[in-house]
Write a protein that holds these residues in place. Structure first.
Motif, PDB file in Angstrom:
ATOM      1  N   LEU A  29       0.829  -1.208   0.000  1.00  0.00           N
ATOM      2  CA  LEU A  29       0.000   0.000   0.000  1.00  0.00           C
ATOM      3  C   LEU A  29       0.863   1.257   0.000  1.00  0.00           C
ATOM      4  N   SER A  30       1.854   1.283   0.857  1.00  0.00           N
ATOM      5  CA  SER A  30       2.694   2.479   0.964  1.00  0.00           C
ATOM      6  C   SER A  30       3.529   2.713  -0.291  1.00  0.00           C
ATOM      7  N   LYS A  31       3.817   1.669  -1.034  1.00  0.00           N
ATOM      8  CA  LYS A  31       4.610   1.800  -2.263  1.00  0.00           C
ATOM      9  C   LYS A  31       3.736   1.947  -3.511  1.00  0.00           C
ATOM     10  N   ASN A  32       2.428   2.138  -3.302  1.00  0.00           N
ATOM     11  CA  ASN A  32       1.504   2.456  -4.393  1.00  0.00           C
ATOM     12  C   ASN A  32       1.239   1.283  -5.349  1.00  0.00           C
ATOM     13  N   PHE A  33       1.289   0.063  -4.861  1.00  0.00           N
ATOM     14  CA  PHE A  33       0.996  -1.086  -5.722  1.00  0.00           C
ATOM     15  C   PHE A  33      -0.496  -1.378  -5.813  1.00  0.00           C
ATOM     16  N   LEU A  34      -1.269  -0.934  -4.832  1.00  0.00           N
ATOM     17  CA  LEU A  34      -2.703  -1.210  -4.822  1.00  0.00           C
ATOM     18  C   LEU A  34      -3.486   0.020  -5.243  1.00  0.00           C
ATOM     19  N   GLN A  35      -4.185  -0.103  -6.353  1.00  0.00           N
ATOM     20  CA  GLN A  35      -5.043   0.962  -6.864  1.00  0.00           C
ATOM     21  C   GLN A  35      -6.496   0.571  -6.574  1.00  0.00           C
ATOM     22  N   GLU A  36      -7.422   1.457  -6.911  1.00  0.00           N
ATOM     23  CA  GLU A  36      -8.848   1.185  -6.667  1.00  0.00           C
ATOM     24  C   GLU A  36      -9.319  -0.089  -7.383  1.00  0.00           C
ATOM     25  N   LYS A  37      -8.783  -0.371  -8.546  1.00  0.00           N
ATOM     26  CA  LYS A  37      -9.238  -1.527  -9.334  1.00  0.00           C
ATOM     27  C   LYS A  37      -8.460  -2.810  -9.036  1.00  0.00           C
ATOM     28  N   THR A  38      -7.410  -2.721  -8.248  1.00  0.00           N
ATOM     29  CA  THR A  38      -6.539  -3.870  -8.008  1.00  0.00           C
ATOM     30  C   THR A  38      -7.195  -4.878  -7.083  1.00  0.00           C
ATOM     31  N   LEU A  39      -7.194  -6.131  -7.496  1.00  0.00           N
ATOM     32  CA  LEU A  39      -7.645  -7.230  -6.642  1.00  0.00           C
ATOM     33  C   LEU A  39      -6.405  -7.849  -6.022  1.00  0.00           C
ATOM     34  N   LEU A  40      -6.371  -7.890  -4.696  1.00  0.00           N
ATOM     35  CA  LEU A  40      -5.256  -8.492  -3.973  1.00  0.00           C
ATOM     36  C   LEU A  40      -5.715  -9.826  -3.409  1.00  0.00           C
ATOM     37  N   VAL A  41      -4.984 -10.885  -3.747  1.00  0.00           N
ATOM     38  CA  VAL A  41      -5.268 -12.219  -3.227  1.00  0.00           C
ATOM     39  C   VAL A  41      -4.083 -12.627  -2.367  1.00  0.00           C
ATOM     40  N   VAL A  42      -4.347 -12.870  -1.083  1.00  0.00           N
ATOM     41  CA  VAL A  42      -3.298 -13.246  -0.150  1.00  0.00           C
ATOM     42  C   VAL A  42      -3.485 -14.715   0.221  1.00  0.00           C
ATOM     43  N   GLU A  43      -2.484 -15.518  -0.077  1.00  0.00           N
ATOM     44  CA  GLU A  43      -2.497 -16.915   0.348  1.00  0.00           C
ATOM     45  C   GLU A  43      -1.852 -16.977   1.726  1.00  0.00           C
ATOM     46  N   MET A  44      -2.515 -17.667   2.644  1.00  0.00           N
ATOM     47  CA  MET A  44      -1.991 -17.743   4.001  1.00  0.00           C
ATOM     48  C   MET A  44      -2.497 -19.010   4.693  1.00  0.00           C
ATOM     49  N   ARG A  45      -1.896 -19.309   5.815  1.00  0.00           N
ATOM     50  CA  ARG A  45      -2.359 -20.429   6.623  1.00  0.00           C
ATOM     51  C   ARG A  45      -3.734 -20.074   7.172  1.00  0.00           C
ATOM     52  N   SER A  46      -4.659 -21.031   7.128  1.00  0.00           N
ATOM     53  CA  SER A  46      -5.989 -20.791   7.688  1.00  0.00           C
ATOM     54  C   SER A  46      -5.887 -20.535   9.179  1.00  0.00           C
ATOM     55  N   VAL A  47      -6.548 -19.482   9.622  1.00  0.00           N
ATOM     56  CA  VAL A  47      -6.563 -19.110  11.029  1.00  0.00           C
ATOM     57  C   VAL A  47      -7.998 -18.818  11.446  1.00  0.00           C
ATOM     58  N   LYS A  48      -8.248 -18.863  12.754  1.00  0.00           N
ATOM     59  CA  LYS A  48      -9.599 -18.574  13.240  1.00  0.00           C
ATOM     60  C   LYS A  48      -9.980 -17.121  12.991  1.00  0.00           C
ATOM     61  N   GLU A  49      -9.013 -16.215  13.158  1.00  0.00           N
ATOM     62  CA  GLU A  49      -9.277 -14.792  12.975  1.00  0.00           C
ATOM     63  C   GLU A  49      -8.262 -14.209  12.007  1.00  0.00           C
ATOM     64  N   LEU A  50      -8.766 -13.566  10.958  1.00  0.00           N
ATOM     65  CA  LEU A  50      -7.888 -12.972   9.947  1.00  0.00           C
ATOM     66  C   LEU A  50      -7.197 -11.733  10.505  1.00  0.00           C
ATOM     67  N   PRO A  51      -6.020 -11.409   9.952  1.00  0.00           N
ATOM     68  CA  PRO A  51      -5.373 -10.145  10.330  1.00  0.00           C
ATOM     69  C   PRO A  51      -6.308  -8.973  10.013  1.00  0.00           C
ATOM     70  N   ASN A  52      -6.126  -7.867  10.672  1.00  0.00           N
ATOM     71  CA  ASN A  52      -6.956  -6.691  10.465  1.00  0.00           C
ATOM     72  C   ASN A  52      -6.431  -5.890   9.268  1.00  0.00           C
ATOM     73  N   PHE A  53      -6.976  -6.179   8.106  1.00  0.00           N
ATOM     74  CA  PHE A  53      -6.616  -5.438   6.895  1.00  0.00           C
ATOM     75  C   PHE A  53      -7.479  -4.175   6.842  1.00  0.00           C
ATOM     76  N   SER A  54      -7.346  -3.309   7.827  1.00  0.00           N
ATOM     77  CA  SER A  54      -8.272  -2.195   8.034  1.00  0.00           C
ATOM     78  C   SER A  54      -8.328  -1.212   6.869  1.00  0.00           C
ATOM     79  N   SER A  55      -7.254  -1.031   6.152  1.00  0.00           N
ATOM     80  CA  SER A  55      -7.252  -0.065   5.055  1.00  0.00           C
ATOM     81  C   SER A  55      -7.744  -0.672   3.743  1.00  0.00           C
TER      82      SER A  55
END
Length: 89
Positions: A44-70
């Motif tokens: 985000l800080s390096k300007n890789f995510l624009q309004e139209k960008t779809l971000l797919v994050v692969e991660m270990r399944s957890v009970k509670e997801l990280p807070n991607f607040s922005s």
């Protein structure tokens, strides 16, 4: 046969410099033992995510997801011990 219309960058997201391009899709596959939130915040800080960008994050399944607040949470898909989290700016 869309290769001529695509640019695929396989790189360590932590080593990317400030972005000057628009991306439609970013697939982030950090090592499972690593926290993904700092990497997403760095993108985000390096300007890789624009309004139209779809971000797919692969991660270990957890009970509670990280807070991607922005980012806007779209959905999570679980496959065994792996989750794919779909986000937009």
């Amino acid at each position: 046969q869309v290769e001529s219309d695509c640019e695929i960058i396989c790189a360590d997201a932590k080593k990317l410099i400030t972005n000057q391009k628009d991306f439609d899709l970013i697939f982030l596959d950090p090592p499972y033992e690593e926290e993904c939130l700092p990497i997403v915040e760095d993108l985000l800080s390096k300007n890789f995510l624009q309004e139209k960008t779809l971000l797919v994050v692969e991660m270990r399944s957890v009970k509670e997801l990280p807070n991607f607040s922005s980012l806007q949470f779209l959905e999570e898909r679980k496959y065994g011990s792996t989750s794919f989290v779909f986000l937009k700016k």
